[in-house]
Design a protein around this motif. Structure first.
Motif, PDB file in Angstrom:
ATOM      1  N   LYS A 171       0.765  -1.330   0.052  1.00 52.28           N
ATOM      2  CA  LYS A 171      -0.103  -0.059   0.093  1.00 52.28           C
ATOM      3  C   LYS A 171       0.790   1.208  -0.129  1.00 52.28           C
ATOM      4  O   LYS A 171       0.559   2.182  -0.587  1.00 52.28           O
ATOM      5  CB  LYS A 171      -0.989   0.032   1.193  1.00 52.28           C
ATOM      6  N   ARG A 172       1.938   1.188   0.762  1.00 55.03           N
ATOM      7  CA  ARG A 172       2.856   2.296   0.961  1.00 55.03           C
ATOM      8  C   ARG A 172       3.477   2.533  -0.566  1.00 55.03           C
ATOM      9  O   ARG A 172       3.564   3.892  -0.803  1.00 55.03           O
ATOM     10  CB  ARG A 172       3.758   2.136   2.104  1.00 55.03           C
ATOM     11  N   LEU A 173       3.804   1.690  -0.967  1.00 57.75           N
ATOM     12  CA  LEU A 173       4.584   1.671  -2.243  1.00 57.75           C
ATOM     13  C   LEU A 173       3.682   2.158  -3.565  1.00 57.75           C
ATOM     14  O   LEU A 173       4.209   2.871  -4.098  1.00 57.75           O
ATOM     15  CB  LEU A 173       5.123   0.327  -2.636  1.00 57.75           C
ATOM     16  N   SER A 174       2.599   1.441  -3.457  1.00 57.86           N
ATOM     17  CA  SER A 174       1.460   2.067  -4.328  1.00 57.86           C
ATOM     18  C   SER A 174       1.230   3.465  -4.239  1.00 57.86           C
ATOM     19  O   SER A 174       0.893   4.252  -5.113  1.00 57.86           O
ATOM     20  CB  SER A 174       0.287   1.376  -4.391  1.00 57.86           C
ATOM     21  N   GLU A 175       1.024   3.980  -2.946  1.00 56.17           N
ATOM     22  CA  GLU A 175       0.902   5.389  -2.606  1.00 56.17           C
ATOM     23  C   GLU A 175       2.046   6.094  -3.283  1.00 56.17           C
ATOM     24  O   GLU A 175       1.875   7.202  -3.729  1.00 56.17           O
ATOM     25  CB  GLU A 175       0.562   5.516  -1.370  1.00 56.17           C
ATOM     26  N   LEU A 176       3.153   5.815  -2.780  1.00 55.44           N
ATOM     27  CA  LEU A 176       4.450   6.495  -3.311  1.00 55.44           C
ATOM     28  C   LEU A 176       4.311   6.438  -4.882  1.00 55.44           C
ATOM     29  O   LEU A 176       4.742   7.475  -5.396  1.00 55.44           O
ATOM     30  CB  LEU A 176       5.752   6.041  -2.852  1.00 55.44           C
ATOM     31  N   GLY A 177       4.057   5.454  -5.450  1.00 56.30           N
ATOM     32  CA  GLY A 177       4.250   5.267  -7.024  1.00 56.30           C
ATOM     33  C   GLY A 177       3.089   6.553  -7.531  1.00 56.30           C
ATOM     34  O   GLY A 177       3.242   7.019  -8.488  1.00 56.30           O
ATOM     35  N   GLY A 178       1.779   6.314  -6.999  1.00 52.58           N
ATOM     36  CA  GLY A 178       0.799   7.293  -7.274  1.00 52.58           C
ATOM     37  C   GLY A 178       1.312   8.919  -7.247  1.00 52.58           C
ATOM     38  O   GLY A 178       1.085   9.729  -8.213  1.00 52.58           O
ATOM     39  N   ALA A 179       1.936   9.012  -6.045  1.00 50.44           N
ATOM     40  CA  ALA A 179       2.526  10.299  -5.769  1.00 50.44           C
ATOM     41  C   ALA A 179       3.655  10.627  -7.062  1.00 50.44           C
ATOM     42  O   ALA A 179       3.488  12.094  -7.611  1.00 50.44           O
ATOM     43  CB  ALA A 179       3.121  10.499  -4.412  1.00 50.44           C
TER      44      ALA A 179
END
Length: 81
Positions: free
Chosen positions: A63-71
């Motif tokens: 989840k953290r990586l996907s949020e970072l990727g989205g950012a």
């Protein structure tokens, strides 16, 4: 929600650890067949809790990586000034 599950699993792990230590402190020759079975079941439950905690950590990391990727994607799509 993940944090609540993590807390519950942590509490269960602590409880199982205490039970397991009680059996481990007993001399092997004094353990009844019921004691040995209970010890085995506690160990199995303990391992299951550890595996479930690992899965939660993996979900949190994804989840953290996907949020970072989205950012990162949002940063890339902004027009330059």
């Amino acid at each position: 929600m993940i944090a609540v599950q993590e807390l519950k699993l942590e509490e269960k792990q602590c409880h199982l650890d205490q039970e397991m230590r009680r059996y481990m402190d007993m001399a092997e020759e004094l353990k009844t067949p019921q004691d040995l079975q209970a010890e085995k079941e506690i160990l199995e439950q303990f391992l299951e809790v550890v595996q479930n905690r690992d899965k939660l950590i993996q979900v949190q990391e994804e989840k953290r990586l996907s949020e970072l990727g989205g950012a990162d994607l949002g940063m890339e799509r902004r027009p330059e000034a």
